[in-house]
Design a protein around this motif. Sequence first.
Motif, PDB file in Angstrom:
ATOM      1  N   GLY A   1       0.780  -1.231   0.000  1.00  0.00           N
ATOM      2  CA  GLY A   1       0.000   0.000   0.000  1.00  0.00           C
ATOM      3  C   GLY A   1       0.808   1.274   0.000  1.00  0.00           C
ATOM      4  N   LEU A   2       2.131   1.191  -0.154  1.00  0.00           N
ATOM      5  CA  LEU A   2       2.939   2.399  -0.216  1.00  0.00           C
ATOM      6  C   LEU A   2       2.749   3.082  -1.562  1.00  0.00           C
ATOM      7  CD1 LEU A   2       4.330   0.804   2.170  1.00  0.00           C
ATOM      8  CD2 LEU A   2       6.407   2.048   1.564  1.00  0.00           C
ATOM      9  N   ASP A   3       2.931   4.382  -1.563  1.00  0.00           N
ATOM     10  CA  ASP A   3       2.845   5.207  -2.770  1.00  0.00           C
ATOM     11  C   ASP A   3       4.217   5.160  -3.446  1.00  0.00           C
ATOM     12  OD1 ASP A   3       2.752   7.247  -4.669  1.00  0.00           O
ATOM     13  OD2 ASP A   3       1.497   8.533  -3.423  1.00  0.00           O
ATOM     14  N   VAL A   4       4.327   4.416  -4.549  1.00  0.00           N
ATOM     15  CA  VAL A   4       5.615   4.148  -5.194  1.00  0.00           C
ATOM     16  C   VAL A   4       5.646   4.760  -6.590  1.00  0.00           C
ATOM     17  CG1 VAL A   4       7.204   2.352  -6.008  1.00  0.00           C
ATOM     18  CG2 VAL A   4       5.876   1.992  -3.899  1.00  0.00           C
ATOM     19  N   THR A   5       6.739   5.447  -6.897  1.00  0.00           N
ATOM     20  CA  THR A   5       6.995   5.980  -8.235  1.00  0.00           C
ATOM     21  C   THR A   5       8.340   5.448  -8.710  1.00  0.00           C
ATOM     22  OG1 THR A   5       5.747   8.022  -7.818  1.00  0.00           O
ATOM     23  CG2 THR A   5       7.327   8.061  -9.625  1.00  0.00           C
ATOM     24  N   PHE A   6       8.395   4.994  -9.946  1.00  0.00           N
ATOM     25  CA  PHE A   6       9.637   4.499 -10.527  1.00  0.00           C
ATOM     26  C   PHE A   6      10.238   5.578 -11.429  1.00  0.00           C
ATOM     27  CE2 PHE A   6       7.146   0.719  -9.572  1.00  0.00           C
ATOM     28  CZ  PHE A   6       8.071  -0.094  -8.948  1.00  0.00           C
ATOM     29  N   LEU A   7      11.474   5.947 -11.160  1.00  0.00           N
ATOM     30  CA  LEU A   7      12.210   6.908 -11.982  1.00  0.00           C
ATOM     31  C   LEU A   7      12.967   6.117 -13.039  1.00  0.00           C
ATOM     32  CD1 LEU A   7      13.097   9.867 -12.395  1.00  0.00           C
ATOM     33  CD2 LEU A   7      14.958   9.441 -10.763  1.00  0.00           C
ATOM     34  N   VAL A   8      12.469   6.151 -14.286  1.00  0.00           N
ATOM     35  CA  VAL A   8      12.976   5.247 -15.318  1.00  0.00           C
ATOM     36  C   VAL A   8      13.210   5.988 -16.627  1.00  0.00           C
ATOM     37  CG1 VAL A   8      11.902   3.172 -14.355  1.00  0.00           C
ATOM     38  CG2 VAL A   8      10.595   4.618 -15.918  1.00  0.00           C
ATOM     39  N   ARG A   9      13.973   5.335 -17.497  1.00  0.00           N
ATOM     40  CA  ARG A   9      14.225   5.861 -18.836  1.00  0.00           C
ATOM     41  C   ARG A   9      12.996   5.634 -19.731  1.00  0.00           C
ATOM     42  NH1 ARG A   9      19.359   3.323 -17.579  1.00  0.00           N
ATOM     43  NH2 ARG A   9      20.996   4.903 -17.399  1.00  0.00           N
ATOM     44  N   PRO A  10      12.926   6.343 -20.858  1.00  0.00           N
ATOM     45  CA  PRO A  10      11.714   6.280 -21.699  1.00  0.00           C
ATOM     46  C   PRO A  10      11.314   4.873 -22.133  1.00  0.00           C
ATOM     47  CG  PRO A  10      13.048   8.152 -22.345  1.00  0.00           C
ATOM     48  CD  PRO A  10      13.858   7.397 -21.327  1.00  0.00           C
ATOM     49  N   ARG A  11      12.273   4.029 -22.522  1.00  0.00           N
ATOM     50  CA  ARG A  11      11.918   2.695 -22.996  1.00  0.00           C
ATOM     51  C   ARG A  11      11.253   1.874 -21.893  1.00  0.00           C
ATOM     52  NH1 ARG A  11      14.137  -2.390 -22.955  1.00  0.00           N
ATOM     53  NH2 ARG A  11      13.618  -3.741 -24.748  1.00  0.00           N
ATOM     54  N   ARG A  12      11.806   1.942 -20.674  1.00  0.00           N
ATOM     55  CA  ARG A  12      11.216   1.197 -19.561  1.00  0.00           C
ATOM     56  C   ARG A  12       9.872   1.807 -19.178  1.00  0.00           C
ATOM     57  NH1 ARG A  12       9.931  -3.396 -17.368  1.00  0.00           N
ATOM     58  NH2 ARG A  12      10.491  -3.700 -15.175  1.00  0.00           N
ATOM     59  N   ALA A  13       9.751   3.138 -19.275  1.00  0.00           N
ATOM     60  CA  ALA A  13       8.474   3.781 -18.974  1.00  0.00           C
ATOM     61  C   ALA A  13       7.385   3.294 -19.930  1.00  0.00           C
ATOM     62  CB  ALA A  13       8.622   5.297 -19.053  1.00  0.00           C
ATOM     63  N   GLU A  14       7.718   3.155 -21.198  1.00  0.00           N
ATOM     64  CA  GLU A  14       6.750   2.659 -22.182  1.00  0.00           C
ATOM     65  C   GLU A  14       6.339   1.225 -21.861  1.00  0.00           C
ATOM     66  OE1 GLU A  14       8.561   3.077 -25.981  1.00  0.00           O
ATOM     67  OE2 GLU A  14       8.663   5.275 -25.884  1.00  0.00           O
ATOM     68  N   GLN A  15       7.318   0.433 -21.476  1.00  0.00           N
ATOM     69  CA  GLN A  15       7.058  -0.972 -21.136  1.00  0.00           C
ATOM     70  C   GLN A  15       6.103  -1.066 -19.941  1.00  0.00           C
ATOM     71  OE1 GLN A  15      10.716  -3.125 -20.180  1.00  0.00           O
ATOM     72  NE2 GLN A  15      10.373  -4.419 -21.965  1.00  0.00           N
ATOM     73  N   LEU A  16       6.369  -0.262 -18.914  1.00  0.00           N
ATOM     74  CA  LEU A  16       5.542  -0.291 -17.720  1.00  0.00           C
ATOM     75  C   LEU A  16       4.144   0.271 -17.990  1.00  0.00           C
ATOM     76  CD1 LEU A  16       8.211   0.831 -15.109  1.00  0.00           C
ATOM     77  CD2 LEU A  16       7.176  -1.432 -15.283  1.00  0.00           C
ATOM     78  N   ALA A  17       4.059   1.285 -18.848  1.00  0.00           N
ATOM     79  CA  ALA A  17       2.746   1.835 -19.189  1.00  0.00           C
ATOM     80  C   ALA A  17       1.908   0.809 -19.946  1.00  0.00           C
ATOM     81  CB  ALA A  17       2.919   3.101 -20.010  1.00  0.00           C
ATOM     82  N   ARG A  18       2.560   0.011 -20.769  1.00  0.00           N
ATOM     83  CA  ARG A  18       1.844  -0.983 -21.583  1.00  0.00           C
ATOM     84  C   ARG A  18       1.490  -2.230 -20.779  1.00  0.00           C
ATOM     85  NH1 ARG A  18       5.696  -1.961 -25.003  1.00  0.00           N
ATOM     86  NH2 ARG A  18       6.367  -3.895 -23.981  1.00  0.00           N
ATOM     87  N   ASP A  19       2.448  -2.744 -20.017  1.00  0.00           N
ATOM     88  CA  ASP A  19       2.280  -4.051 -19.378  1.00  0.00           C
ATOM     89  C   ASP A  19       2.118  -3.996 -17.863  1.00  0.00           C
ATOM     90  OD1 ASP A  19       2.727  -5.167 -21.919  1.00  0.00           O
ATOM     91  OD2 ASP A  19       4.891  -5.154 -21.606  1.00  0.00           O
ATOM     92  N   GLY A  20       2.388  -2.843 -17.261  1.00  0.00           N
ATOM     93  CA  GLY A  20       2.425  -2.777 -15.811  1.00  0.00           C
ATOM     94  C   GLY A  20       3.702  -3.405 -15.278  1.00  0.00           C
ATOM     95  N   LEU A  21       3.847  -3.384 -13.964  1.00  0.00           N
ATOM     96  CA  LEU A  21       4.988  -4.037 -13.329  1.00  0.00           C
ATOM     97  C   LEU A  21       4.672  -5.513 -13.183  1.00  0.00           C
ATOM     98  CD1 LEU A  21       7.770  -3.754 -11.915  1.00  0.00           C
ATOM     99  CD2 LEU A  21       6.499  -3.573  -9.766  1.00  0.00           C
ATOM    100  N   ARG A  22       5.525  -6.346 -13.768  1.00  0.00           N
ATOM    101  CA  ARG A  22       5.321  -7.790 -13.726  1.00  0.00           C
ATOM    102  C   ARG A  22       6.491  -8.450 -12.998  1.00  0.00           C
ATOM    103  NH1 ARG A  22       4.875  -9.475 -19.790  1.00  0.00           N
ATOM    104  NH2 ARG A  22       6.470  -7.847 -19.969  1.00  0.00           N
ATOM    105  N   VAL A  23       6.173  -9.142 -11.928  1.00  0.00           N
ATOM    106  CA  VAL A  23       7.166  -9.886 -11.150  1.00  0.00           C
ATOM    107  C   VAL A  23       6.725 -11.334 -11.089  1.00  0.00           C
ATOM    108  CG1 VAL A  23       8.300 -10.153  -8.911  1.00  0.00           C
ATOM    109  CG2 VAL A  23       7.735  -7.857  -9.750  1.00  0.00           C
ATOM    110  N   ARG A  24       7.632 -12.234 -11.410  1.00  0.00           N
ATOM    111  CA  ARG A  24       7.352 -13.657 -11.297  1.00  0.00           C
ATOM    112  C   ARG A  24       8.234 -14.217 -10.189  1.00  0.00           C
ATOM    113  NH1 ARG A  24       3.847 -11.777 -13.126  1.00  0.00           N
ATOM    114  NH2 ARG A  24       2.874 -11.943 -15.166  1.00  0.00           N
ATOM    115  N   SER A  25       7.593 -14.792  -9.181  1.00  0.00           N
ATOM    116  CA  SER A  25       8.313 -15.192  -7.977  1.00  0.00           C
ATOM    117  C   SER A  25       7.702 -16.432  -7.365  1.00  0.00           C
ATOM    118  CB  SER A  25       8.269 -14.049  -6.946  1.00  0.00           C
ATOM    119  OG  SER A  25       8.701 -14.476  -5.680  1.00  0.00           O
ATOM    120  N   PRO A  26       8.535 -17.315  -6.809  1.00  0.00           N
ATOM    121  CA  PRO A  26       8.002 -18.450  -6.046  1.00  0.00           C
ATOM    122  C   PRO A  26       7.199 -18.008  -4.831  1.00  0.00           C
ATOM    123  CG  PRO A  26      10.356 -18.723  -6.495  1.00  0.00           C
ATOM    124  CD  PRO A  26      10.015 -17.328  -6.877  1.00  0.00           C
TER     125      PRO A  26
END
Length: 311
Positions: free
Chosen positions: A23-48
């Motif tokens: 529930g924390l308010d999180v902002t990612f400071l990223v380069r344009p290519r990663r920003a586009e990726q996150l805008a399109r797909d969201g943050l995706r983490v695959r974890s056990p």
Amino acid sequence: MRMLVLGAGALGGYFGGRAMERGLDVTFLVRPRRAEQLARDGLRVRSPLGDIDLPARTAAAAGPGFDVVLLSCKAYDLESAMAAIRPAVEAGACVLPILNGLVHIEALNAAFGPARVWGGLAKCAATLTPEGVVQHLGDWRWLTFGEQDGRMDGRAAAFAEALGKTRGLEAEAVPDIQRRMWEKLVHLGTVAAGTVLMRASVGEIVRAGGRDVLLTLLERNAAIAAAHGHRMTPAFMETYRALFSDPASAYTASMLRDLEAGGRTEAEHILAPLAEAARRAGVPDELHALALLHARAYDQRREAGRLPARM
């Protein structure tokens, strides 16, 4: 609490994602290519320990209004990273660096002052896939940090309480972060030197007959730490002797993964300081020097464009 994460790569993406889950308010400071990726797909983490699929807020520049900046860049990018986060820190944010090694603390202190800089370390193995997915490797999920003066009543303690301890993340503020960082360097210096030198995982090295090499590196790194006033406990040494004796272990250093991917390594920020510290402390340094030479020879090939097409 408001949290700015520099980058959304392996560790920044993992810990930032777990903070979002809390529930924390999180902002990612990223380069344009990663920003586009996150805008399109969201943050995706695959974890056990549980996947994450969440919308991610991004920014192209830092600004005021943040409580904590999570600094998870590679050590060789520290100078540009400090410039990028400066507006947030000068506006009141504290910096939580989880870089490998120790040399970055001096640079951050000089740039922002010790009161704004925490000590920190992450025990988490993760990588970022070409598709932009954070792949968590195993069950390591620990984020440990603390104010340099050892205070336990400030913002670091409040941040640890906000993050909490869950299945996917165990955050802890501690009064002895300097000792904890030395513990990590003893461990990291062993796995980095060993796996880079042998181009193999811990288990592969042990099965090939190299267990004693790994344990010698561990003992020498512990001797370096002791010379700096941070003696490793018997329990610590027992744990890591077992880790570096396991013939089934697939454990490798991120430095080896960077090398095998044909990328830059942090050898000058981890192996080089350890080799120099060994010499100053009167600890035999031939294994550290050989691992550093191996990494530097790789750097020469990389800079000349003579790496194999697939490492």
